[in-house]
Design an enzyme around this catalytic site. Structure first.
Site, short mmCIF file in Angstrom:
data_model
loop_
_atom_site.label_atom_id
_atom_site.label_comp_id
_atom_site.label_asym_id
_atom_site.label_seq_id
_atom_site.Cartn_x
_atom_site.Cartn_y
_atom_site.Cartn_z
N LYS A 67 0.82 -1.17 -0.38
CA LYS A 67 -0.43 0.23 -0.27
C LYS A 67 0.68 1.61 -0.20
O LYS A 67 1.43 1.34 -0.70
CB LYS A 67 -0.92 0.33 1.38
CG LYS A 67 -1.70 -1.48 1.05
CD LYS A 67 -2.99 -1.49 2.14
CE LYS A 67 -3.55 -2.75 2.03
NZ LYS A 67 -4.51 -2.81 3.30
N GLU A 79 -9.76 -1.49 -2.17
CA GLU A 79 -9.92 -0.20 -1.08
C GLU A 79 -9.61 1.23 -2.34
O GLU A 79 -10.70 1.59 -2.89
CB GLU A 79 -8.34 0.02 -0.79
CG GLU A 79 -7.92 -0.33 0.70
CD GLU A 79 -7.16 -1.01 1.43
OE1 GLU A 79 -6.38 -0.14 0.72
OE2 GLU A 79 -6.98 -1.87 2.36
N GLU A 128 -10.81 -11.47 -0.96
CA GLU A 128 -10.42 -10.95 0.45
C GLU A 128 -11.25 -10.20 1.12
O GLU A 128 -12.63 -9.24 0.43
CB GLU A 128 -9.19 -9.98 0.12
CG GLU A 128 -8.05 -10.02 -1.16
CD GLU A 128 -7.08 -9.26 -0.18
OE1 GLU A 128 -6.03 -9.46 0.40
OE2 GLU A 128 -7.04 -7.89 -0.90
C1 PEP Z 1 -4.68 -6.50 1.97
O1 PEP Z 1 -5.13 -4.69 2.11
O2 PEP Z 1 -4.82 -6.72 0.27
C2 PEP Z 1 -4.62 -7.27 3.43
C3 PEP Z 1 -4.55 -8.32 3.49
O3 PEP Z 1 -4.41 -6.02 3.80
P1 PEP Z 1 -4.07 -7.16 5.67
O4 PEP Z 1 -3.38 -8.26 5.65
O5 PEP Z 1 -3.57 -5.64 6.22
O6 PEP Z 1 -5.29 -7.54 6.11
#
Ligand code: PEP
Length: 226
Positions: A9, A88, A153
């Site tokens: 990110k 995001e 996700e």
């Molecule tokens: C992501 O941003 O793809 C993610 C899985 O973040 P985190 O592992 O911090 O939950």
């Protein structure tokens, strides 16, 4: 062999990436390691052991689109992967499945591998819509794509410390497996303490890791947990 991809990110620095690559170069692993970094870090020092990826791409190939970066430019940097459709981007930049699909097509046309992200929100999960939302996202976002990695996700699990249960991950991945033969990653608060169990679930070919991919002390246990 599992795929272990980090998503930095807007975090890290060139110095931190250099030191992460140096650490990962020393470890003995069969896994496919990927770190997806901000555009400014794509030209980092190269390693045979770790692939570099971008976190987004333009739908355009060239032209008057100030601030955009094309897939061809990313390919020129030596990167191999591009995340498209991260929640995001979908949430804060209003990216639809159609936009995600166009981006993924540009990525593939440039010889790079798209990592297409899908996932339901908490409201959708609570309304019992997980499977229909995922099916719609997978079908529309990967339309016409011959090759890609798919990351499931759940939006409610990203950066929250909440992880889907083993059963939830198994059920959704089994469902997605019927839609595609692509490698399937799970993402959402993956860390060393849960990664081994997650990667042993049927149809989980690897993980996409946000926060725990930033520091070698957090990332190494995930790689070693396979
Ligand atoms: C992501 O941003 O793809 C993610 C899985 O973040 P985190 O592992 O911090 O939950």
């Amino acid at each position: 062999m599992k795929i272990i991809a980090g998503n930095w990110k807007i975090n890290g620095s060139v110095a931190e990436l250099d030191s992460m690559i140096s650490v990962l170069n020393e470890i003995d692993t069969e896994n496919n390691l990927i770190i997806c970094v901000p555009f400014t870090m794509l030209n980092c020092k190269k390693s045979d052991r770790i692939s570099i990826g971008a976190q987004d791409v333009s739908t355009h190939e060239h032209g008057a689109y100030t601030g955009e970066v094309s897939a061809k430019m990313i390919a020129e940097s030596g990167a191999k992967y591009v995340i498209v459709g991260h929640s995001e981007r979908r949430q804060y930049h209003n990216e639809t499945n159609d936009i995600v699909n166009q981006k993924a097509l540009r990525v593939l046309e440039s010889g790079l591998m798209p990592i297409v992200c899908v996932g339901e929100t908490l409201d959708q999960k609570n309304a019992g819509q997980t499977f229909s939302v995922i099916e719609n996202q997978v079908t529309e976002s990967t339309n016409g794509l011959e090759n890609y990695i798919l990351a499931y996700e759940p939006v409610w699990a990203i950066g929250t410390g909440l992880t889907a249960t083993t059963q939830e991950i198994a059920d959704v991945h089994e469902y997605i497996r019927k839609l595609t033969s692509a490698n399937l990653l799970y993402g959402g608060s993956v860390k060393g303490a849960n990664s081994g169990e997650i990667m042993s679930i049927l149809n989980v070919d690897g993980v996409l890791v946000g926060g725990a991919s930033l520091k070698p002390d957090d990332f190494l246990p995930i790689i070693k947990s396979v």
